[in-house]
Write a protein that holds these residues in place. Structure first.
Motif, mmCIF file in Angstrom:
data_model
loop_
_atom_site.group_PDB
_atom_site.id
_atom_site.type_symbol
_atom_site.label_atom_id
_atom_site.label_comp_id
_atom_site.label_asym_id
_atom_site.label_seq_id
_atom_site.Cartn_x
_atom_site.Cartn_y
_atom_site.Cartn_z
ATOM 1 N N SER A 242 11.342 28.337 30.721
ATOM 2 C CA SER A 242 11.508 29.788 30.560
ATOM 3 C C SER A 242 12.920 30.225 30.937
ATOM 4 N N LYS A 243 13.458 29.618 32.010
ATOM 5 C CA LYS A 243 14.830 29.933 32.412
ATOM 6 C C LYS A 243 15.811 29.553 31.308
ATOM 7 N N GLU A 244 15.573 28.380 30.703
ATOM 8 C CA GLU A 244 16.462 27.943 29.621
ATOM 9 C C GLU A 244 16.406 28.916 28.452
ATOM 10 N N ASP A 245 15.214 29.374 28.109
ATOM 11 C CA ASP A 245 15.091 30.358 27.031
ATOM 12 C C ASP A 245 15.819 31.655 27.373
ATOM 13 N N THR A 246 15.728 32.057 28.633
ATOM 14 C CA THR A 246 16.409 33.283 29.066
ATOM 15 C C THR A 246 17.921 33.129 28.943
ATOM 16 N N ILE A 247 18.441 31.985 29.375
ATOM 17 C CA ILE A 247 19.887 31.733 29.278
ATOM 18 C C ILE A 247 20.325 31.688 27.823
ATOM 19 N N LEU A 248 19.523 31.056 26.975
ATOM 20 C CA LEU A 248 19.847 31.009 25.546
ATOM 21 C C LEU A 248 19.868 32.411 24.948
ATOM 22 N N ASN A 249 19.002 33.283 25.428
ATOM 23 C CA ASN A 249 19.020 34.671 24.954
ATOM 24 C C ASN A 249 20.322 35.363 25.353
ATOM 25 N N TYR A 250 20.787 35.105 26.584
ATOM 26 C CA TYR A 250 22.073 35.657 27.012
ATOM 27 C C TYR A 250 23.186 35.162 26.091
ATOM 28 N N GLU A 251 23.153 33.859 25.794
ATOM 29 C CA GLU A 251 24.197 33.266 24.959
ATOM 30 C C GLU A 251 24.172 33.838 23.550
ATOM 31 N N LYS A 252 22.975 33.959 22.991
ATOM 32 C CA LYS A 252 22.857 34.499 21.634
ATOM 33 C C LYS A 252 23.356 35.941 21.568
ATOM 34 N N GLN A 253 23.015 36.725 22.574
ATOM 35 C CA GLN A 253 23.476 38.114 22.583
ATOM 36 C C GLN A 253 24.988 38.188 22.716
ATOM 37 N N SER A 254 25.568 37.277 23.499
ATOM 38 C CA SER A 254 27.022 37.239 23.655
ATOM 39 C C SER A 254 27.697 36.919 22.322
ATOM 40 N N ILE A 255 27.134 35.987 21.592
ATOM 41 C CA ILE A 255 27.688 35.622 20.292
ATOM 42 C C ILE A 255 27.544 36.779 19.309
ATOM 43 N N ARG A 256 26.412 37.446 19.329
ATOM 44 C CA ARG A 256 26.222 38.592 18.428
ATOM 45 C C ARG A 256 27.216 39.709 18.750
ATOM 46 N N ASP A 257 27.435 39.956 20.032
ATOM 47 C CA ASP A 257 28.366 41.020 20.412
ATOM 48 C C ASP A 257 29.777 40.734 19.910
ATOM 49 N N ALA A 258 30.158 39.448 19.886
ATOM 50 C CA ALA A 258 31.526 39.085 19.498
ATOM 51 C C ALA A 258 31.670 38.759 18.016
ATOM 52 N N PHE A 259 30.623 38.175 17.408
ATOM 53 C CA PHE A 259 30.751 37.672 16.040
ATOM 54 C C PHE A 259 29.667 38.147 15.080
ATOM 55 N N ASP A 260 28.741 38.943 15.537
ATOM 56 C CA ASP A 260 27.613 39.443 14.738
ATOM 57 C C ASP A 260 26.512 38.402 14.555
ATOM 58 N N ASP A 261 26.879 37.171 14.185
ATOM 59 C CA ASP A 261 25.854 36.150 13.987
ATOM 60 C C ASP A 261 26.446 34.763 14.232
ATOM 61 N N PHE A 262 25.574 33.760 14.210
ATOM 62 C CA PHE A 262 25.992 32.392 14.517
ATOM 63 C C PHE A 262 26.905 31.820 13.433
ATOM 64 N N GLU A 263 26.690 32.230 12.184
ATOM 65 C CA GLU A 263 27.510 31.720 11.087
ATOM 66 C C GLU A 263 28.968 32.137 11.251
ATOM 67 N N HIS A 264 29.210 33.381 11.643
ATOM 68 C CA HIS A 264 30.590 33.838 11.856
ATOM 69 C C HIS A 264 31.215 33.136 13.069
ATOM 70 N N PHE A 265 30.412 32.868 14.063
ATOM 71 C CA PHE A 265 30.877 32.120 15.235
ATOM 72 C C PHE A 265 31.368 30.740 14.814
ATOM 73 N N GLU A 266 30.590 30.039 14.010
ATOM 74 C CA GLU A 266 30.977 28.712 13.543
ATOM 75 C C GLU A 266 32.214 28.777 12.645
ATOM 76 N N ALA A 267 32.307 29.805 11.832
ATOM 77 C CA ALA A 267 33.470 29.948 10.947
ATOM 78 C C ALA A 267 34.748 30.133 11.757
ATOM 79 N N HIS A 268 34.681 30.923 12.823
ATOM 80 C CA HIS A 268 35.855 31.112 13.684
ATOM 81 C C HIS A 268 36.240 29.805 14.377
ATOM 82 N N ASN A 269 35.230 29.050 14.785
ATOM 83 C CA ASN A 269 35.519 27.762 15.422
ATOM 84 C C ASN A 269 36.264 26.840 14.462
ATOM 85 N N ALA A 270 35.849 26.844 13.212
ATOM 86 C CA ALA A 270 36.443 25.950 12.216
ATOM 87 C C ALA A 270 37.897 26.306 11.914
#
Length: 292
Positions: A242-270
């Motif tokens: 449950s703790k891991e799921d909670t941390i992953l939720n924090y991470e996902k929200q952080s990515i959304r705040d900065a990049f909107d979605d995971f695909e844009h996050f990966e595109a910036h990394n590339a």
């Protein structure tokens, strides 16, 4: 005369090679002195620089001059990290960096409790080297959202179901005790039967069936004795998941705040290398050149 001419030509060729190396090192030195990080990156990998930043395929042979500074990459990385990490702080505000040895940096995701070590930052190549396992967890977590699940939903359900069965064993102790009493009475009755020879097989079969049922109940009693310990261990497992799921939720929200979605996050990394070096254009104190 011929030998002298050959020797002179060899000396000229060697002098040019040495001069090229000296020019390279002096240009690198000047770039450091002028704070021209972009030029340093160009000198470290001219082919990649021209392909990804200049977007051209320059007609130049690989001269291997960059190998001259291979043994001081840690010092170069340490020097270049200041501006790079400052840049990354604006683009990836959720990443934090720790220089665990000269020029080498760990990446941590977030500044919350139980934040994860997420990989390393390759300063020389302007590249994230994410931990494959941790990165896959994040990717899978995004993918499972469409199903209304978290990463550990199925694991938690399985562990919870096991605990429920164990609790049922504990709760059924009185029922088992009553059943064992009945079976023992049946066993005593079976032992007292005086059957005819042709019925002995049937009597033995009944006896074995009773023994099998008593054995099964004894096994359940043993599991019930250890149930409380196993349930506690399962509760601990569920807490970790449950703790891991909670941390992953924090991470996902952080990515959304900065990049909107995971695909844009990966595109910036590339495109990180080109994006960062393009951001450095025009920021140097002076231009230095190197003989190609």
């Amino acid at each position: 005369m011929e030998n002298q001419e050959q020797q002179a030509n060899a000396a000229d060729a060697l002098t040019q090679v040495i001069a090229g190396k000296l020019d390279y090192l002096s240009t690198m030195q000047a770039a450091v002195q002028h704070g021209d990080d972009r030029k340093i990156y160009e000198l470290l990998d001219q082919v990649r620089y021209y392909q990804e930043v200049k977007k051209t395929r320059a007609n130049r042979s690989v001269n291997h001059l960059a190998e001259l500074v291979d043994n001081i990459h840690p010092q170069i990385s340490h020097y270049l990290s200041d501006n790079l990490i400052d840049y990354l702080g604006h683009i990836y505000p959720f990443f934090y960096y720790e220089e665990f040895t000269t020029g080498m940096f760990h990446i941590y995701f977030g500044n919350w409790w139980d934040r994860r070590l997420f990989g390393d930052l390759d300063v020389i190549n302007v590249r994230f080297e994410f931990d494959k396992t941790e990165y896959q967890k994040l990717r899978d977590s995004f993918g499972l959202e469409g199903q209304g699940q978290r990463l550990n939903t199925s694991k938690i359900e399985a562990v919870s179901a096991e605990s429920e069965k164990l609790q049922e064993l504990v709760d059924a102790q009185a029922t088992r005790d009553n059943e064992k009493t009945k079976l023992r009475d049946q066993l005593k009755e079976n032992s007292g039967k005086s059957s005819m020879p042709w019925e002995s097989g049937k009597v033995k079969g009944e006896r074995q069936e009773i023994i099998d049922q008593l054995t099964k109940l004894a096994d359940e009693d043993e599991k019930a004795l250890n149930a409380h310990k196993q349930i506690k261990e399962n509760d601990d497992k569920i807490l970790v998941l449950s703790k891991e799921d909670t941390i992953l939720n924090y991470e996902k929200q952080s990515i959304r705040d900065a990049f909107d979605d995971f695909e844009h996050f990966e595109a910036h990394n590339a495109s990180l290398y080109a994006d960062y070096l393009n951001s450095l254009l025009g920021k140097s104190e002076g231009e230095v050149t190197v003989d190609d």
